[in-house]
Design a protein around this motif. Structure first.
Motif, PDB file in Angstrom:
ATOM      1  N   HIS A  66      -4.299   6.202   2.293  1.00 10.79           N
ATOM      2  CA  HIS A  66      -3.514   5.012   1.970  1.00 10.79           C
ATOM      3  C   HIS A  66      -4.478   3.912   1.525  1.00 10.79           C
ATOM      4  CE1 HIS A  66       0.550   3.000   3.229  1.00 10.79           C
ATOM      5  NE2 HIS A  66       0.138   2.572   2.056  1.00 10.79           N
ATOM      6  N   LEU A  68      -3.703   0.108   2.082  1.00  7.08           N
ATOM      7  CA  LEU A  68      -2.690  -0.837   2.548  1.00  7.08           C
ATOM      8  C   LEU A  68      -2.719  -2.155   1.796  1.00  7.08           C
ATOM      9  CD1 LEU A  68      -3.026  -0.092   6.343  1.00  7.08           C
ATOM     10  CD2 LEU A  68      -0.936   0.221   4.990  1.00  7.08           C
ATOM     11  N   ASP A 124      -6.465   4.677   6.514  1.00  2.00           N
ATOM     12  CA  ASP A 124      -6.459   3.752   5.378  1.00  2.00           C
ATOM     13  C   ASP A 124      -7.841   3.708   4.751  1.00  2.00           C
ATOM     14  OD1 ASP A 124      -4.965   1.688   3.806  1.00  2.00           O
ATOM     15  OD2 ASP A 124      -6.684   0.485   4.441  1.00  2.00           O
TER      16      ASP A 124
END
Length: 468
Positions: A66, A68, A124
């Motif tokens: 990810h 973010l 992340d």
């Protein structure tokens, strides 16, 4: 240490080695740890007792990739009709205006959406550090994760190869090797907890072959292994990346990773679309993992991961939502369904089954993160990380014949009914516990709009219009 008792579930889908299910079963946990699961448990009460009548219980989903901070650059017209390199060039000019508060709010929105859709552990990859802004931006994400109660695996990303040195990103969002390594060491020493039920582990993550130098790759690998933490980067995502490696380095992307010490069972790559047959077998042999991001790969026209070849070769395979701006959301439950449908379309019966897709997003993802001793399945000795869906919803009527396949085969058009992390309820009735969602949404949208306005004034680009 609190206790948890979930009673009389419609079904408990464990995703253990035997794919055991417990129709009408119960689960008991102390603190983070599941102590018993099945029938006629010798526990009648607990600090938290949940009557799960009519609910299907699943292991918490695990997000292996990810970005973010990209939550605030979703659905921007100017960036919608681009492939990866043009998309990145467009968005770098916006991301360079991030402030610490933007990072905190974008993480809270993205992680909140993950929790609301059954994700209990999220990795992340934060690699964008604008000049003049505090280097401790990853700390803002960690604070957001702690407040929400999600199990978090941030990776301290980096870029040192700016445009002036032949890389893709503008120099204004790159850092020197010394700055990068010093802050990466700080993040590891301050936050990394390797214990099985840790709420926070840290990884080392130079961004990609087209944004980092060979020296940074080598030194990052040395640093990571000196602390025993895992290593992550983008690789084999597009044909443009492959051409860049050939033109600039004279090597294929995986050959470059092998040359710089970036292979092994402590390494996982994001995307991995363009590995050839021989490379896939080398990945399986050395223990590398791959984060599969189907929605992002489709939106950016990147390609389709050879998922069956990877599984057959023993490559550790998990799911990721990728950056919110290339998805454009943070819904890992939707990725379970997307993976199932995409590979049925492209591979027919050789694609993923519905239950396999759920396995990739749970057990598979736990193996990619090296965390399969504690998360990924529901069984005694593992974490009480799970989500529940009410089988009585209208959208499931006529579909309640294979509970393990339900998330992929039917999908869920709204948030899950409950998410539990480490035995603690963090989503109840589809809403985040302890968070004013409406206030967060208002503040986050205002922050995103400010970033876009500043970038528009600096570049002269109207990001609210589509490219001609």
């Amino acid at each position: 240490m609190g206790t948890l008792l979930i009673r009389n579930a419609r079904n408990i889908i464990t995703m253990d080695e035997g794919r055991t299910c417990y129709p009408g079963g119960s689960l008991y946990a102390e603190g983070h740890e599941i102590k018993a699961i099945g029938y006629d448990l010798p526990y009648e009460t607990a600090d938290t007792v949940i009557d799960a009548m009519g609910k299907i219980v699943y292991p918490g989903l695990i997000n292996t990739h990810h970005h973010l901070y990209q939550t605030f650059t979703r659905n921007i017209p100017w960036a919608q009709d681009c492939e990866l390199f043009d998309w990145l060039v467009t968005l770098y000019d916006i991301w360079r205006h991030m402030q610490p508060r933007d990072v905190y709010l974008s993480a809270k929105v993205g992680l909140g959406e993950l929790l609301k859709n059954g994700c209990t552990t999220a990795s992340d990859h934060f690699y964008c550090f604008p000049n003049g802004i505090s280097g401790e931006l990853i700390d803002e994400e960690i604070q957001a994760a702690r407040e929400l109660g999600i199990r978090f695996f941030p990776t301290r990303g980096s870029m040192d190869l700016g445009r002036s040195a032949g890389g893709l990103p503008p120099d204004e969002v790159t850092q020197s090797i010394n700055v990068i390594l010093k802050d990466t060491q700080r993040v590891i020493e301050t936050y990394h907890d390797a214990s099985p039920f840790s709420m926070l582990r840290v990884g080392v993550a130079p961004c990609s072959p087209f944004s980092v130098s060979e020296d940074l790759l080598r030194e990052s690998a040395k640093l990571a292994r000196s602390y025993g933490v895992r290593m992550h980067t983008h690789l084999a995502e597009t044909q443009d990346e492959e051409k860049f490696c050939y033109d600039k380095l004279g090597l294929r992307p995986l050959e470059y990773m092998e040359k710089t010490g970036w292979t092994g069972n402590d390494v996982w790559y994001a995307h991995g679309i363009y590995f050839n047959h021989d490379e896939i077998h080398r990945l399986g042999a050395c223990g590398c993992g791959v984060a599969h991001c189907p929605s992002s790969n489709m939106k950016l026209s990147s390609g389709v991961l050879p998922v069956r070849q990877m599984l057959n070769a023993g490559v550790k395979l998990g799911l990721g939502v990728d950056g919110s701006a290339s998805n454009d959301g943070s819904n890992l439950l939707a990725e379970v369904r997307q993976a199932y449908l995409l590979h049925r379309l492209t591979s027919g019966l050789n694609g993923l089954s519905a239950e396999e897709s759920l396995w990739v997003g749970t057990v598979g993802s736990s193996r990619v993160l090296g965390w399969d001793d504690a998360i990924g399945s529901l069984e005694p000795g593992k974490a009480a990380d799970l989500f529940m869906i009410d089988a009585g919803r209208l959208e499931f009527a006529g579909a309640l014949f294979d509970d393990a396949a339900l998330p992929a085969a039917v999908g869920s058009g709204r948030p899950v009914d409950m998410t539990i992390v480490g035995g603690k309820v963090v989503v109840k009735d589809g809403r985040l516990v302890g968070t004013d969602e409406e206030q967060l949404a208002r503040e986050a949208q205002a922050s995103a709009a400010r970033m876009l306005e500043v970038a528009s004034k600096r570049t002269g680009t109207n990001y609210y219009k589509h490219r001609l």
